[in-house]
Scaffold this motif. Structure first.
Motif, PDB file in Angstrom:
ATOM      1  N   PRO A 184       0.808  -1.233   0.000  1.00 54.43           N
ATOM      2  CA  PRO A 184       0.000   0.000   0.000  1.00 54.43           C
ATOM      3  C   PRO A 184       0.840   1.281   0.000  1.00 54.43           C
ATOM      4  O   PRO A 184       0.363   2.309  -0.501  1.00 54.43           O
ATOM      5  N   GLU A 185       2.059   1.225   0.509  1.00 55.24           N
ATOM      6  CA  GLU A 185       2.907   2.412   0.528  1.00 55.24           C
ATOM      7  C   GLU A 185       3.377   2.813  -0.877  1.00 55.24           C
ATOM      8  O   GLU A 185       3.934   3.901  -1.060  1.00 55.24           O
ATOM      9  N   ASP A 186       3.163   1.940  -1.847  1.00 54.82           N
ATOM     10  CA  ASP A 186       3.495   2.270  -3.238  1.00 54.82           C
ATOM     11  C   ASP A 186       2.392   3.072  -3.922  1.00 54.82           C
ATOM     12  O   ASP A 186       2.561   3.504  -5.073  1.00 54.82           O
ATOM     13  N   THR A 187       1.277   3.264  -3.253  1.00 55.01           N
ATOM     14  CA  THR A 187       0.183   4.043  -3.817  1.00 55.01           C
ATOM     15  C   THR A 187       0.627   5.479  -4.064  1.00 55.01           C
ATOM     16  O   THR A 187       1.080   6.159  -3.139  1.00 55.01           O
ATOM     17  N   ALA A 188       0.523   5.912  -5.306  1.00 55.36           N
ATOM     18  CA  ALA A 188       0.991   7.249  -5.690  1.00 55.36           C
ATOM     19  C   ALA A 188       0.667   7.479  -7.161  1.00 55.36           C
ATOM     20  O   ALA A 188       0.293   6.539  -7.880  1.00 55.36           O
ATOM     21  N   VAL A 189       0.838   8.717  -7.570  1.00 53.85           N
ATOM     22  CA  VAL A 189       0.877   9.015  -8.999  1.00 53.85           C
ATOM     23  C   VAL A 189       2.332   8.885  -9.432  1.00 53.85           C
ATOM     24  O   VAL A 189       3.217   9.482  -8.816  1.00 53.85           O
ATOM     25  N   TYR A 190       2.551   8.113 -10.470  1.00 59.88           N
ATOM     26  CA  TYR A 190       3.901   7.878 -10.969  1.00 59.88           C
ATOM     27  C   TYR A 190       4.118   8.704 -12.231  1.00 59.88           C
ATOM     28  O   TYR A 190       3.314   8.660 -13.159  1.00 59.88           O
TER      29      TYR A 190
END
Length: 128
Positions: A88-94
Motif C-alpha cells: 500500500p505504501e506504493d500508492t501514488a501518482v507515478y
C-alpha cells in the motif's frame, strides 16, 4: 523537445506486480536520460529510479531497490518501470521525466528540477 505519456497504472492487490510504461515522442529518445518519480497524497514528489541515455546504466532510490526495475527500449521509444511485491505504501501518482543533459551525479539525478520534460502521470493504487 520530447513529449512523455505514462500508462499502466491501476488498482492492484498487495503482493502483485505492475509494469508502467513511459512512451516518448517528438525527438530522438535515446538522447535522453529518463527517470521515474512518484507522489503520494499529501507528500512531495520523490525520486524512484533513473536510466541513462546510452548503456542503460540505472540508479534507484534506496527505498525501492530490489523491488523496482527500470529499463528502456529505444526502438519503441519507451521506458518501463516494473514494480514487484507491491504494498500500500506504493500508492501514488507515478511520473516519468526526461532530460538531455549528460551531467551525472546521484544527487543531481534525484532532483525534480534536473528534468526538463514530464508526463502527466499514471495513478497506482494498491489495496491491502
Amino acid at each position: 523537445q520530447v513529449q512523455l505519456v505514462e500508462s499502466g497504472g491501476g488498482l492492484v492487490q498487495a503482493g502483485g506486480s505492475l509494469r508502467l510504461s513511459c512512451r516518448a515522442s517528438g525527438s530522438t529518445f535515446n538522447n535522453y536520460r529518463v527517470a521515474w518519480f512518484r507522489q503520494a497524497p499529501g507528500k512531495e514528489r520523490e525520486f524512484v529510479a533513473t536510466i541513462s541515455r546510452v548503456g542503460g546504466n540505472t540508479y534507484y532510490a534506496d527505498s525501492v531497490k530490489g523491488r523496482f526495475t527500470i529499463s528502456r527500449d529505444d526502438a519503441e521509444n519507451t521506458v518501463y518501470l516494473r514494480i514487484d511485491s507491491l504494498n500500500p505504501e506504493d500508492t501514488a501518482v507515478y511520473y516519468c521525466a526526461a532530460v538531455s543533459s549528460r551531467r551525472y551525479s546521484t544527487a543531481v539525478v534525484r532532483t525534480t528540477s534536473f528534468y526538463d520534460y514530464w508526463g502527466q502521470g499514471t495513478q497506482v493504487t494498491i489495496s491491502s
